[in-house]
Design an enzyme around this catalytic site. Structure first.
Site, PDB file in Angstrom:
ATOM      1  N   LYS A 189       7.822  -4.201   5.869  1.00  0.00           N
ATOM      2  CA  LYS A 189       8.089  -5.266   4.915  1.00  0.00           C
ATOM      3  C   LYS A 189       7.796  -4.762   3.506  1.00  0.00           C
ATOM      4  O   LYS A 189       6.663  -4.677   3.072  1.00  0.00           O
ATOM      5  CB  LYS A 189       7.240  -6.507   5.181  1.00  0.00           C
ATOM      6  CG  LYS A 189       7.827  -7.720   4.456  1.00  0.00           C
ATOM      7  CD  LYS A 189       6.821  -8.791   4.098  1.00  0.00           C
ATOM      8  CE  LYS A 189       5.998  -8.473   2.900  1.00  0.00           C
ATOM      9  NZ  LYS A 189       6.735  -8.341   1.623  1.00  0.00           N
ATOM     10  N   GLU A 264      -5.259  -0.130   3.115  1.00  0.00           N
ATOM     11  CA  GLU A 264      -5.410   0.669   1.890  1.00  0.00           C
ATOM     12  C   GLU A 264      -5.385  -0.326   0.748  1.00  0.00           C
ATOM     13  O   GLU A 264      -4.338  -0.891   0.429  1.00  0.00           O
ATOM     14  CB  GLU A 264      -4.231   1.641   1.724  1.00  0.00           C
ATOM     15  CG  GLU A 264      -3.994   2.565   2.904  1.00  0.00           C
ATOM     16  CD  GLU A 264      -4.834   3.817   2.828  1.00  0.00           C
ATOM     17  OE1 GLU A 264      -5.678   3.937   1.920  1.00  0.00           O
ATOM     18  OE2 GLU A 264      -4.659   4.674   3.706  1.00  0.00           O
ATOM     19  N   CYS A 298      -3.407   2.497  -7.206  1.00  0.00           N
ATOM     20  CA  CYS A 298      -4.648   2.032  -6.584  1.00  0.00           C
ATOM     21  C   CYS A 298      -5.811   2.961  -6.906  1.00  0.00           C
ATOM     22  O   CYS A 298      -6.943   2.521  -6.992  1.00  0.00           O
ATOM     23  CB  CYS A 298      -4.460   1.953  -5.083  1.00  0.00           C
ATOM     24  SG  CYS A 298      -3.664   3.418  -4.442  1.00  0.00           S
ATOM     25  N   GLU A 399     -10.223  -4.721 -10.751  1.00  0.00           N
ATOM     26  CA  GLU A 399      -9.048  -3.865 -10.851  1.00  0.00           C
ATOM     27  C   GLU A 399      -8.027  -4.540 -11.770  1.00  0.00           C
ATOM     28  O   GLU A 399      -7.656  -5.693 -11.558  1.00  0.00           O
ATOM     29  CB  GLU A 399      -8.446  -3.666  -9.457  1.00  0.00           C
ATOM     30  CG  GLU A 399      -7.221  -2.778  -9.482  1.00  0.00           C
ATOM     31  CD  GLU A 399      -6.620  -2.565  -8.090  1.00  0.00           C
ATOM     32  OE1 GLU A 399      -6.390  -3.561  -7.392  1.00  0.00           O
ATOM     33  OE2 GLU A 399      -6.390  -1.399  -7.734  1.00  0.00           O
TER      34      GLU A 399
HETATM   35  P1  NAD Z   1      -0.292  -7.543  -2.771  1.00  0.00           P
HETATM   36  O1  NAD Z   1      -1.520  -7.499  -1.943  1.00  0.00           O
HETATM   37  O2  NAD Z   1      -0.019  -8.739  -3.572  1.00  0.00           O
HETATM   38  O3  NAD Z   1       1.007  -7.335  -1.854  1.00  0.00           O
HETATM   39  C1  NAD Z   1       1.178  -6.210  -1.029  1.00  0.00           C
HETATM   40  C2  NAD Z   1       2.170  -6.559   0.062  1.00  0.00           C
HETATM   41  O4  NAD Z   1       1.596  -7.553   0.893  1.00  0.00           O
HETATM   42  C3  NAD Z   1       3.499  -7.117  -0.413  1.00  0.00           C
HETATM   43  O5  NAD Z   1       4.536  -6.617   0.400  1.00  0.00           O
HETATM   44  C4  NAD Z   1       3.317  -8.602  -0.191  1.00  0.00           C
HETATM   45  O6  NAD Z   1       4.526  -9.290  -0.015  1.00  0.00           O
HETATM   46  C5  NAD Z   1       2.501  -8.624   1.074  1.00  0.00           C
HETATM   47  N1  NAD Z   1       1.741  -9.852   1.315  1.00  0.00           N
HETATM   48  C6  NAD Z   1       1.304 -10.763   0.410  1.00  0.00           C
HETATM   49  N2  NAD Z   1       0.654 -11.771   1.022  1.00  0.00           N
HETATM   50  C7  NAD Z   1       0.662 -11.491   2.344  1.00  0.00           C
HETATM   51  C8  NAD Z   1       0.136 -12.148   3.495  1.00  0.00           C
HETATM   52  N3  NAD Z   1      -0.557 -13.280   3.388  1.00  0.00           N
HETATM   53  N4  NAD Z   1       0.326 -11.587   4.705  1.00  0.00           N
HETATM   54  C9  NAD Z   1       0.987 -10.423   4.820  1.00  0.00           C
HETATM   55  N5  NAD Z   1       1.507  -9.761   3.771  1.00  0.00           N
HETATM   56  C10 NAD Z   1       1.348 -10.289   2.542  1.00  0.00           C
HETATM   57  O7  NAD Z   1      -0.377  -6.229  -3.662  1.00  0.00           O
HETATM   58  P2  NAD Z   1       0.657  -5.724  -4.774  1.00  0.00           P
HETATM   59  O8  NAD Z   1       0.446  -6.550  -5.985  1.00  0.00           O
HETATM   60  O9  NAD Z   1       2.021  -5.588  -4.221  1.00  0.00           O
HETATM   61  O10 NAD Z   1       0.121  -4.250  -4.986  1.00  0.00           O
HETATM   62  C11 NAD Z   1      -0.920  -3.962  -5.829  1.00  0.00           C
HETATM   63  C12 NAD Z   1      -2.211  -3.775  -5.069  1.00  0.00           C
HETATM   64  O11 NAD Z   1      -2.051  -2.791  -4.071  1.00  0.00           O
HETATM   65  C13 NAD Z   1      -3.352  -3.301  -5.908  1.00  0.00           C
HETATM   66  O12 NAD Z   1      -4.525  -4.017  -5.625  1.00  0.00           O
HETATM   67  C14 NAD Z   1      -3.520  -1.851  -5.517  1.00  0.00           C
HETATM   68  O13 NAD Z   1      -4.781  -1.335  -5.756  1.00  0.00           O
HETATM   69  C15 NAD Z   1      -3.141  -1.862  -4.106  1.00  0.00           C
HETATM   70  N6  NAD Z   1      -2.685  -0.550  -3.665  1.00  0.00           N
HETATM   71  C16 NAD Z   1      -3.511   0.188  -2.864  1.00  0.00           C
HETATM   72  C17 NAD Z   1      -3.142   1.445  -2.442  1.00  0.00           C
HETATM   73  C18 NAD Z   1      -4.026   2.257  -1.547  1.00  0.00           C
HETATM   74  O14 NAD Z   1      -3.551   3.162  -0.918  1.00  0.00           O
HETATM   75  N7  NAD Z   1      -5.291   1.954  -1.437  1.00  0.00           N
HETATM   76  C19 NAD Z   1      -1.913   1.958  -2.829  1.00  0.00           C
HETATM   77  C20 NAD Z   1      -1.079   1.193  -3.647  1.00  0.00           C
HETATM   78  C21 NAD Z   1      -1.500  -0.077  -4.053  1.00  0.00           C
END
Ligand code: NAD
Ligand code: MN
Length: 505
Positions: A189, A264, A298, A399
């Site tokens: 997804k 992650e 991240c 963050e």
């Molecule tokens: P997000 O958590 O808002 O969304 C990530 C994904 O999760 C999206 O596809 C979203 O549609 C989905 N999602 C949202 N709510 C959900 C739910 N209730 N159930 C299942 N899936 C759901 O994050 P974002 O804004 O897309 O990305 C930024 C964040 O990601 C930052 O906090 C960043 O640090 C983190 N990140 C971490 C890594 C790592 O490897 N640690 C890498 C990249 C980004």
């Protein structure tokens, strides 16, 4: 079979007006007929319309993945055949490298050099796992008496893989490559802000010969499609990259069916510069550490700690170089810093900066949305350096996920470690020093999954990537990731000639 050929014959350019879901080896529209638009954040323009997956589509994808896993041939292929197909995926991506780069830039607004590096890494990830899976195997264990024990690594099953918007193709590769190498089926997804390259990667998997149902791509809302996947009893594992709050929510929901979970999550990674560091290398590396990918990373090194003896000199150089960073046309190879993903994120970043000002911090450079000639309708933020801060401030603890760094002073190693570890996160960290023993002492004491020593880069195919503390758990991009997509089965057999009669009856 027919679907694979169909896609081959079409040979569509990656840039289209409409993108489909991929379910059971076919490009399909959402059952509901719903669609959404995806934008170019650099210009604010619509790039394309995308079929929007719903729960019904998620259900179909789960059934396709389930069927492929339970009755299909993928997991039964000899490993060299799976490996060859992973290499084929890599070679198709390589052949279409420029198209993938173009599409990734359009969908994310990231700079050319960033997109090129990430597409290259996505290709290398498939090559890496094509090799790694060949050496991934069980063991033979010593047992007393006339018994024998060996273990086998079996694919864990149907995996839901949920991807964020900041590295759409690379994160998809980090997840799909090890999972299918191990013999799993996946339902990916992508984030709705950036679905395009993951859809294309799904098509490339089919073209390369991955059987139907093994790789399904369902862009849709997190709360609807994401949740549905996470809660479904026929999904065996969920691998999530995204924010810490959503990660916690997913872990709680996944517990109801005791899914395997890897997370992650977010970070607030420290970057420590000692007085004996190569100052120019530390300045350049620290600049890249925070402003790469427009700070939407991240493991962005967003807390900069500088030894008091070199603080003035370092900060002056750092601010001078920050002013030289070029924002603008993401396709221009001179551009260092691309766009912000959307207006909402610009507002989030700006509110953090405003909170810092209210808390009495000093903005040394930047501090507001950027105006870029020719890109007035896009989403941009000035690279921002904030000083005179402390660990009570929101801007230091949370963050931001944008081009904003906070700088603080320290006086010795002990204080540096204390400050670096004073966070709920534990993803990346960096240290700059010419003293090798000191670098080792710092590396030993930092509570983070990754330590960069005199190095601005955090990940190569093969290096474990993942967090301590609330940055999540599980490691991606490395050999041990394969353990997270497999179960270990232990087989115990008796080879004695006398029948066993343990009850003695
Ligand atoms: P997000 O958590 O808002 O969304 C990530 C994904 O999760 C999206 O596809 C979203 O549609 C989905 N999602 C949202 N709510 C959900 C739910 N209730 N159930 C299942 N899936 C759901 O994050 P974002 O804004 O897309 O990305 C930024 C964040 O990601 C930052 O906090 C960043 O640090 C983190 N990140 C971490 C890594 C790592 O490897 N640690 C890498 C990249 C980004
Ligand atoms: Mn987009």
């Amino acid at each position: 079979m027919s679907t694979v050929q169909e896609i081959k014959v079409e040979k569509l350019s990656m840039k289209r007006e409409f993108y489909h879901l991929i379910i059971n080896g076919e490009k399909v529209e959402s059952t509901s007929g719903a669609t959404f638009k995806t934008y170019n954040p650099a210009t604010g323009e619509v790039i394309a319309e995308v079929s929007k997956a719903t729960k019904e589509d998620a259900e179909k994808a789960i059934q396709a993945a389930r069927n492929a896993f339970d009755h299909g041939k993928w997991r039964k292929y000899p490993i060299n055949k799976r490996s060859r197909i992973l290499n084929k995926i890599a070679s198709i991506m390589q052949a279409r490298f420029n198209e993938l780069v173009e599409l990734e830039i359009l969908d994310t607004g990231k700079s050319l050099h960033a997109a090129q590096g990430q597409v290259m890494q996505a290709i290398e990830d498939f090559e890496f796992y094509a090799g790694a899976i060949v050496g991934h195997r069980g063991s033979v264990n010593p047992v007393p008496g006339q018994f024998q024990n060996y273990t086998e690594k079996e694919p864990v099953g149907v995996c839901a893989q949920i991807i964020p918007w900041n590295y759409p193709l690379m994160m998809a590769a980090w997840k799909i490559a090890p999972a299918i190498a191990a013999g799993c089926s996946v339902i990916v997804k992508p984030a709705t802000l950036t679905p395009l390259t993951a859809i294309i990667l799904g098509e490339i998997c089919l073209e390369a010969g991955v059987p139907e149902g093994v790789v399904n791509i369902v862009p849709g809302s997190g709360s609807e499609v994401g949740n549905y996947l996470v809660e479904h009893e026929q999904v065996d594992k969920v691998a999530f990259t995204g924010s810490t709050p959503i990660g916690k929510n997913i872990m709680a929901r996944a517990s109801q069916t005791l899914k395997r979970v890897t997370l992650e999550l977010g970070g607030k990674s420290p970057n420590i510069v000692f007085e004996d560091a190569d100052l120019d290398a530390a300045v350049d590396g620290s600049l890249f550490g925070i402003f790469y990918n427009t700070g939407q990373s991240c493991e962005a090194r967003s807390r900069l700690y500088v030894h008091e003896d070199i603080y003035e000199e370092f900060v002056n150089k750092f601010v001078e170089k920050t002013k030289k960073l070029k924002l603008g046309n993401p396709f221009d190879k001179e551009t260092h810093v691309g766009a912000i993903i959307d207006q909402n994120q610009v507002d989030v970043i700006d509110n953090y900066v405003k909170s810092a000002i209210e808390d009495g911090a000093d903005i040394l450079v930047g501090g507001k949305p950027a105006k870029i000639e020719g890109f007035e309708q896009g989403f941009w933020y000035e690279p921002t350096v904030i000083a005179n801060v402390n660990h009570d401030m929101k801007v230091v603890n949370e963050e931001i996920f944008g081009p904003v760094v906070v700088i603080m002073k320290f006086k010795d190693e002990k204080e540096a470690i204390k400050l670096a570890n004073d966070t709920e996160f534990g993803l990346g960290s960096a240290v700059w020093t010419k003293d090798g023993a000191r670098a080792t002492r710092i590396a030993n004491q930092i509570q983070a999954g990754i330590v960069m020593v005199n190095c601005p880069f955090s990940a190569f195919p093969g290096t474990p990537f993942g967090g301590y503390k609330q940055s999540g758990f599980g490691r991606e991009l490395c050999i041990e990731t394969l353990d997270l997509y497999t179960e270990t089965k232990s087989i115990i057999s008796y080879y004695g000639s006398r029948p066993l009669n343990p009850f003695g009856l």
